[in-house]
Design an enzyme around this catalytic site. Structure first.
Site, PDB file in Angstrom:
ATOM      1  N   ASN A   7     -15.999   2.067  20.438  1.00 13.22           N
ATOM      2  CA  ASN A   7     -14.569   1.858  20.671  1.00 13.22           C
ATOM      3  C   ASN A   7     -14.378   0.488  21.330  1.00 13.22           C
ATOM      4  OD1 ASN A   7     -12.093   1.750  22.123  1.00 13.22           O
ATOM      5  ND2 ASN A   7     -11.847   3.944  21.826  1.00 13.22           N
ATOM      6  N   HIS A  10     -11.218  -2.073  24.764  1.00 11.42           N
ATOM      7  CA  HIS A  10     -11.177  -2.853  25.996  1.00 11.42           C
ATOM      8  C   HIS A  10     -11.489  -4.337  25.803  1.00 11.42           C
ATOM      9  CE1 HIS A  10      -9.854   0.542  28.070  1.00 11.42           C
ATOM     10  NE2 HIS A  10     -10.941   1.250  27.829  1.00 11.42           N
ATOM     11  N   HIS A  43      -7.875   2.558  19.289  1.00 13.45           N
ATOM     12  CA  HIS A  43      -6.741   3.439  19.598  1.00 13.45           C
ATOM     13  C   HIS A  43      -5.477   2.578  19.584  1.00 13.45           C
ATOM     14  CE1 HIS A  43      -4.948   6.589  22.637  1.00 13.45           C
ATOM     15  NE2 HIS A  43      -4.173   6.393  21.591  1.00 13.45           N
ATOM     16  N   ARG A  45      -2.193   2.505  20.565  1.00 12.13           N
ATOM     17  CA  ARG A  45      -1.299   3.288  21.428  1.00 12.13           C
ATOM     18  C   ARG A  45       0.150   2.931  21.143  1.00 12.13           C
ATOM     19  NH1 ARG A  45      -4.298   5.527  26.173  1.00 12.13           N
ATOM     20  NH2 ARG A  45      -2.252   6.195  26.812  1.00 12.13           N
ATOM     21  N   ARG A  49      -0.763  -1.237  24.559  1.00  8.79           N
ATOM     22  CA  ARG A  49      -1.290  -1.906  25.754  1.00  8.79           C
ATOM     23  C   ARG A  49      -2.567  -2.696  25.461  1.00  8.79           C
ATOM     24  NH1 ARG A  49      -3.342   3.198  29.334  1.00  8.79           N
ATOM     25  NH2 ARG A  49      -1.171   3.798  29.090  1.00  8.79           N
ATOM     26  N   GLU A  70      -7.874   6.080  16.423  1.00 14.54           N
ATOM     27  CA  GLU A  70      -7.386   7.066  17.400  1.00 14.54           C
ATOM     28  C   GLU A  70      -5.889   6.897  17.534  1.00 14.54           C
ATOM     29  OE1 GLU A  70      -8.854   7.106  21.384  1.00 14.54           O
ATOM     30  OE2 GLU A  70     -10.895   7.067  20.632  1.00 14.54           O
ATOM     31  N   THR A 101      -7.241   8.308  28.027  1.00 15.47           N
ATOM     32  CA  THR A 101      -6.953   9.666  27.566  1.00 15.47           C
ATOM     33  C   THR A 101      -7.506  10.652  28.599  1.00 15.47           C
ATOM     34  OG1 THR A 101      -7.412   8.765  25.382  1.00 15.47           O
ATOM     35  CG2 THR A 101      -7.076  11.134  25.524  1.00 15.47           C
ATOM     36  N   GLU A 151     -13.508  16.341  17.994  1.00 21.58           N
ATOM     37  CA  GLU A 151     -14.293  15.528  18.919  1.00 21.58           C
ATOM     38  C   GLU A 151     -14.209  16.222  20.264  1.00 21.58           C
ATOM     39  OE1 GLU A 151     -13.560  11.259  19.098  1.00 21.58           O
ATOM     40  OE2 GLU A 151     -14.260  11.215  21.193  1.00 21.58           O
ATOM     41  N   HIS A 191     -16.096  10.347  25.399  1.00 19.41           N
ATOM     42  CA  HIS A 191     -15.284  10.036  26.579  1.00 19.41           C
ATOM     43  C   HIS A 191     -16.161  10.019  27.834  1.00 19.41           C
ATOM     44  CE1 HIS A 191     -11.812   9.287  29.004  1.00 19.41           C
ATOM     45  NE2 HIS A 191     -11.140   9.144  27.891  1.00 19.41           N
TER      46      HIS A 191
HETATM   47  N1  PXP Z   1     -13.046   9.394  22.407  1.00 18.67           N
HETATM   48  C1  PXP Z   1     -11.711   9.434  22.582  1.00 18.67           C
HETATM   49  C2  PXP Z   1     -10.932  10.443  21.818  1.00 18.67           C
HETATM   50  C3  PXP Z   1     -11.065   8.538  23.457  1.00 18.67           C
HETATM   51  O1  PXP Z   1      -9.727   8.611  23.631  1.00 18.67           O
HETATM   52  C4  PXP Z   1     -11.838   7.556  24.108  1.00 18.67           C
HETATM   53  C5  PXP Z   1     -11.155   6.559  24.996  1.00 18.67           C
HETATM   54  O2  PXP Z   1     -10.344   5.731  24.254  1.00 18.67           O
HETATM   55  C6  PXP Z   1     -13.222   7.540  23.872  1.00 18.67           C
HETATM   56  C7  PXP Z   1     -13.804   8.489  23.038  1.00 18.67           C
HETATM   57  C8  PXP Z   1     -14.102   6.533  24.522  1.00 18.67           C
HETATM   58  O3  PXP Z   1     -14.134   6.777  25.898  1.00 18.67           O
HETATM   59  P1  PXP Z   1     -14.851   5.754  26.859  1.00 18.67           P
HETATM   60  O4  PXP Z   1     -14.105   4.472  26.796  1.00 18.67           O
HETATM   61  O5  PXP Z   1     -14.782   6.427  28.199  1.00 18.67           O
HETATM   62  O6  PXP Z   1     -16.273   5.604  26.362  1.00 18.67           O
END
Ligand code: PXP
Length: 247
Positions: A7, A10, A43, A45, A49, A70, A101, A151, A191
């Site tokens: 992901n 960031h 994601h 959003r 953001r 996402e 999330t 998930e 997550h």
């Molecule tokens: N899975 C989902 C559904 C999420 O919303 C996120 C955060 O955007 C992640 C995985 C990844 O989480 P992390 O950034 O804590 O690794």
């Protein structure tokens, strides 16, 4: 072998801190793929953001691994997803004030909305995954709503402060995987996963994909994203060899 979904939200968070053009999450995605990412996740959003519409569009044009979008079930975002046609969408709850999330979807109370969205995606050949807590009733509702994947939310595992709690969370996730597999659902997880806590999860859970963002992007600040991804891939590979079951 468990697949790694990276992901890159960031990377866009840093860009949006100045609302400039760098660092570009599209470049990050290509480097993540070179490092071994099997799936690229963003994601989009509602508040934009971090990831912007332009990122999603360019990612679709440049990334040839699985693209996982996402998203919430907001109509505007569904329309963008239908146009973009990622291989997979993961529906997540979205609250404006949250930092990230915070919990799984309440599929039971939003079944109709989720079902309608799933139908549209399935008709367009897009796979749907629902981000849920490891609760049997939410897993069963995900199946009823027509999802192909869930998930499992690993946040409580990741936040566990001691070994006893951590083990309890692993058992809960294992029960969730079993319940989902019994229903014919494919299971991903994610997550809060880090280089420190991913090993036990890989050894304990029979899942298809792990979705990891913040920890990989944090390491990437120091070592670059290609290396950060390849270090995570290596960890998953090493712990995969120690798995207590075969798939
Ligand atoms: N899975 C989902 C559904 C999420 O919303 C996120 C955060 O955007 C992640 C995985 C990844 O989480 P992390 O950034 O804590 O690794």
């Amino acid at each position: 072998m468990i697949q790694l979904g990276v992901n890159i939200d960031h990377v866009a968070t840093i860009r949006q801190a100045r609302k400039t053009f760098e660092p570009d999450p599209v470049t990050a995605a290509s480097l993540a793929v070179l490092g071994g990412a099997d799936v690229i996740t963003v994601h989009l959003r509602e508040d934009r953001r971090h990831i912007q519409d332009r990122d999603v569009r360019l990612l679709r044009e440049t990334i040839f691994t699985k693209l996982n979008l996402e998203m919430s079930t907001a109509q505007e975002i569904i329309d963008i997803a239908m146009k973009t046609k990622p291989e997979q969408v993961t529906l997540v709850p979205e609250k404006r004030q949250e930092i990230t999330t915070e919990g799984g979807l309440d599929v039971i109370s939003q079944k109709k909305t989720i079902m309608d969205a799933i139908k549209r995606f399935k008709d367009a050949g897009i796979m749907v995954s629902l981000f849920v807590d490891p609760e049997e009733n939410q897993i069963a509702a995900s199946k009823d709503a027509g999802a192909q994947y869930i998930e499992l939310h690993t946040g409580n595992y990741a936040n566990a402060k001691d070994m006893a709690t951590r083990n309890k969370m692993i058992e809960k996730l294992q029960a969730g995987v079993k319940a989902a597999q019994k229903l014919g659902l494919r299971v991903n997880a994610g997550h809060g996963l880090t280089y420190q806590n991913v090993g036990l999860l890989v050894e304990s859970l029979d899942v298809k994909e792990l979705h990891i963002g913040h920890s990989i992007v944090s390491r990437a600040v120091f070592v670059g994203i290609k290396q950060a991804v390849s270090e995570m891939k290596e960890l998953i590979f090493k712990h995969n060899l120690a798995r207590k079951f075969t798939v």
